[in-house]
Design a protein around this motif. Structure first.
Motif, PDB file in Angstrom:
ATOM      1  N   GLY A 123      21.162  54.865 -22.896  1.00  0.00           N
ATOM      2  CA  GLY A 123      21.778  55.732 -21.906  1.00  0.00           C
ATOM      3  C   GLY A 123      23.184  56.121 -22.271  1.00  0.00           C
ATOM      4  N   GLU A 124      23.762  56.967 -21.413  1.00  0.00           N
ATOM      5  CA  GLU A 124      25.080  57.542 -21.713  1.00  0.00           C
ATOM      6  C   GLU A 124      26.219  56.534 -21.707  1.00  0.00           C
ATOM      7  N   GLU A 125      26.030  55.356 -21.155  1.00  0.00           N
ATOM      8  CA  GLU A 125      27.101  54.355 -21.130  1.00  0.00           C
ATOM      9  C   GLU A 125      27.041  53.364 -22.293  1.00  0.00           C
ATOM     10  N   LYS A 126      26.152  53.596 -23.236  1.00  0.00           N
ATOM     11  CA  LYS A 126      25.972  52.649 -24.336  1.00  0.00           C
ATOM     12  C   LYS A 126      27.284  52.372 -25.085  1.00  0.00           C
ATOM     13  N   ASN A 127      28.004  53.426 -25.452  1.00  0.00           N
ATOM     14  CA  ASN A 127      29.248  53.238 -26.210  1.00  0.00           C
ATOM     15  C   ASN A 127      30.299  52.485 -25.401  1.00  0.00           C
ATOM     16  N   SER A 128      30.470  52.844 -24.129  1.00  0.00           N
ATOM     17  CA  SER A 128      31.482  52.161 -23.312  1.00  0.00           C
ATOM     18  C   SER A 128      31.092  50.698 -23.067  1.00  0.00           C
ATOM     19  N   LEU A 129      29.797  50.425 -22.938  1.00  0.00           N
ATOM     20  CA  LEU A 129      29.355  49.037 -22.755  1.00  0.00           C
ATOM     21  C   LEU A 129      29.579  48.219 -24.031  1.00  0.00           C
ATOM     22  N   ASN A 130      29.327  48.820 -25.180  1.00  0.00           N
ATOM     23  CA  ASN A 130      29.602  48.140 -26.450  1.00  0.00           C
ATOM     24  C   ASN A 130      31.089  47.845 -26.607  1.00  0.00           C
ATOM     25  N   LYS A 131      31.925  48.807 -26.188  1.00  0.00           N
ATOM     26  CA  LYS A 131      33.378  48.597 -26.245  1.00  0.00           C
ATOM     27  C   LYS A 131      33.801  47.452 -25.327  1.00  0.00           C
ATOM     28  N   LEU A 132      33.195  47.386 -24.142  1.00  0.00           N
ATOM     29  CA  LEU A 132      33.505  46.302 -23.211  1.00  0.00           C
ATOM     30  C   LEU A 132      33.129  44.945 -23.801  1.00  0.00           C
ATOM     31  N   VAL A 133      31.971  44.863 -24.425  1.00  0.00           N
ATOM     32  CA  VAL A 133      31.522  43.621 -25.056  1.00  0.00           C
ATOM     33  C   VAL A 133      32.514  43.190 -26.132  1.00  0.00           C
ATOM     34  N   LYS A 134      32.965  44.132 -26.947  1.00  0.00           N
ATOM     35  CA  LYS A 134      33.939  43.823 -28.005  1.00  0.00           C
ATOM     36  C   LYS A 134      35.276  43.406 -27.410  1.00  0.00           C
ATOM     37  N   LYS A 135      35.717  44.109 -26.378  1.00  0.00           N
ATOM     38  CA  LYS A 135      36.985  43.796 -25.717  1.00  0.00           C
ATOM     39  C   LYS A 135      36.969  42.378 -25.138  1.00  0.00           C
ATOM     40  N   LEU A 136      35.827  41.997 -24.557  1.00  0.00           N
ATOM     41  CA  LEU A 136      35.699  40.665 -23.965  1.00  0.00           C
ATOM     42  C   LEU A 136      35.415  39.574 -25.005  1.00  0.00           C
ATOM     43  N   LYS A 137      35.230  40.004 -26.252  1.00  0.00           N
ATOM     44  CA  LYS A 137      34.961  39.084 -27.368  1.00  0.00           C
ATOM     45  C   LYS A 137      33.704  38.243 -27.143  1.00  0.00           C
ATOM     46  N   ILE A 138      32.626  38.939 -26.737  1.00  0.00           N
ATOM     47  CA  ILE A 138      31.350  38.252 -26.523  1.00  0.00           C
ATOM     48  C   ILE A 138      30.223  38.935 -27.312  1.00  0.00           C
ATOM     49  N   SER A 139      30.589  39.584 -28.411  1.00  0.00           N
ATOM     50  CA  SER A 139      29.611  40.306 -29.229  1.00  0.00           C
ATOM     51  C   SER A 139      28.505  39.404 -29.767  1.00  0.00           C
ATOM     52  N   ASP A 140      28.814  38.144 -30.020  1.00  0.00           N
ATOM     53  CA  ASP A 140      27.794  37.222 -30.536  1.00  0.00           C
ATOM     54  C   ASP A 140      26.786  36.820 -29.468  1.00  0.00           C
ATOM     55  N   SER A 141      27.110  37.059 -28.206  1.00  0.00           N
ATOM     56  CA  SER A 141      26.262  36.597 -27.107  1.00  0.00           C
ATOM     57  C   SER A 141      25.555  37.708 -26.347  1.00  0.00           C
ATOM     58  N   VAL A 142      25.922  38.962 -26.587  1.00  0.00           N
ATOM     59  CA  VAL A 142      25.316  40.100 -25.877  1.00  0.00           C
ATOM     60  C   VAL A 142      24.634  41.004 -26.892  1.00  0.00           C
ATOM     61  N   HIS A 143      23.357  41.304 -26.642  1.00  0.00           N
ATOM     62  CA  HIS A 143      22.560  42.079 -27.599  1.00  0.00           C
ATOM     63  C   HIS A 143      21.942  43.290 -26.918  1.00  0.00           C
ATOM     64  N   PHE A 144      22.278  44.474 -27.415  1.00  0.00           N
ATOM     65  CA  PHE A 144      21.665  45.718 -26.947  1.00  0.00           C
ATOM     66  C   PHE A 144      20.522  46.034 -27.909  1.00  0.00           C
ATOM     67  N   LEU A 145      19.301  46.026 -27.404  1.00  0.00           N
ATOM     68  CA  LEU A 145      18.145  46.232 -28.273  1.00  0.00           C
ATOM     69  C   LEU A 145      17.499  47.601 -28.108  1.00  0.00           C
ATOM     70  N   GLY A 146      18.082  48.467 -27.286  1.00  0.00           N
ATOM     71  CA  GLY A 146      17.548  49.812 -27.113  1.00  0.00           C
ATOM     72  C   GLY A 146      16.271  49.825 -26.295  1.00  0.00           C
ATOM     73  N   ASN A 147      15.576  50.962 -26.325  1.00  0.00           N
ATOM     74  CA  ASN A 147      14.296  51.089 -25.614  1.00  0.00           C
ATOM     75  C   ASN A 147      13.212  50.370 -26.395  1.00  0.00           C
ATOM     76  N   LYS A 148      12.323  49.757 -25.679  1.00  0.00           N
ATOM     77  CA  LYS A 148      11.167  49.091 -26.286  1.00  0.00           C
ATOM     78  C   LYS A 148       9.914  49.567 -25.581  1.00  0.00           C
ATOM     79  N   LYS A 149       8.889  49.917 -26.347  1.00  0.00           N
ATOM     80  CA  LYS A 149       7.614  50.333 -25.752  1.00  0.00           C
ATOM     81  C   LYS A 149       6.986  49.176 -24.996  1.00  0.00           C
TER      82      LYS A 149
END
Length: 182
Positions: free
Chosen positions: A46-72
């Motif tokens: 969705g349209e908030e993907k980039n801002s959500l990724n930035k938030l994850v990086k800002k909070l320094k939790i990139s190792d714990s949060v995984h965006f896997l996209g759409n899955k059938k």
């Protein structure tokens, strides 16, 4: 990602304002202070993907949060998760809640308009927290985590949830429509 041997929560939905993933990610940072072994998997685009990724990086939790996209097929991800989390500001009617319940997953959801409170009875077949209320979210989250240490209560909640999903089967809809058509 090697999620098979990880303990993770799952959230599924479009990456939009409605789904309120900002709330989930911000509170997940707080959750990690107490439950540092947990990870968060988010399925969707969705349209908030980039801002959500930035938030994850800002909070320094990139190792714990995984965006896997759409899955059938969401079920393998849902099946391996500890439980399903919904943080929507509103839903109509909340099909992903029904899918999670049918998949024998505990549902932890916002008590938002349309959907969750019509399907979930708090602490009977799932858990509801006050919409957009971080303090209540974290308090209820602790309750849900405690359920995993009590197999009897967990089994009762899952059984109650499974019974609730029968209302949403194709056969159930057929019976209801038949009443009105005959």
């Amino acid at each position: 990602l090697g999620l098979a041997d990880k303990k993770y929560l799952i959230s599924i939905g479009r990456l939009t304002k409605q789904k309120n993933f900002n709330f989930l990610i911000s509170n997940f940072k707080k959750i990690l202070k107490k439950y540092n072994f947990l990870e968060l998997v988010i399925l969707g685009e969705g349209e908030e993907k980039n801002s959500l990724n930035k938030l994850v990086k800002k909070l320094k939790i990139s190792d714990s949060v995984h965006f896997l996209g759409n899955k059938k097929n969401i079920y393998p991800y849902l099946k391996r998760s500890l439980f399903f989390v919904l943080t929507s500001e509103w839903e109509d009617p909340g099909f992903v809640i029904i899918e999670a319940m049918y998949s024998k997953k505990i549902v932890f959801s916002s008590n938002c308009d349309n959907g969750p409170k019509e399907i979930i009875k708090d602490q009977i077949n799932g858990f509801l927290y006050e919409n957009k209320n971080s303090q209540n979210f974290l308090k209820k989250f602790d309750i849900v985590m405690d359920i995993f240490n009590d197999n009897k209560i967990k089994k009762e909640i899952l059984l109650s949830a499974l019974k609730k999903t029968k209302k949403y089967t194709l056969f159930s809809h057929y019976k209801n429509i038949s009443k009105h058509l005959l």
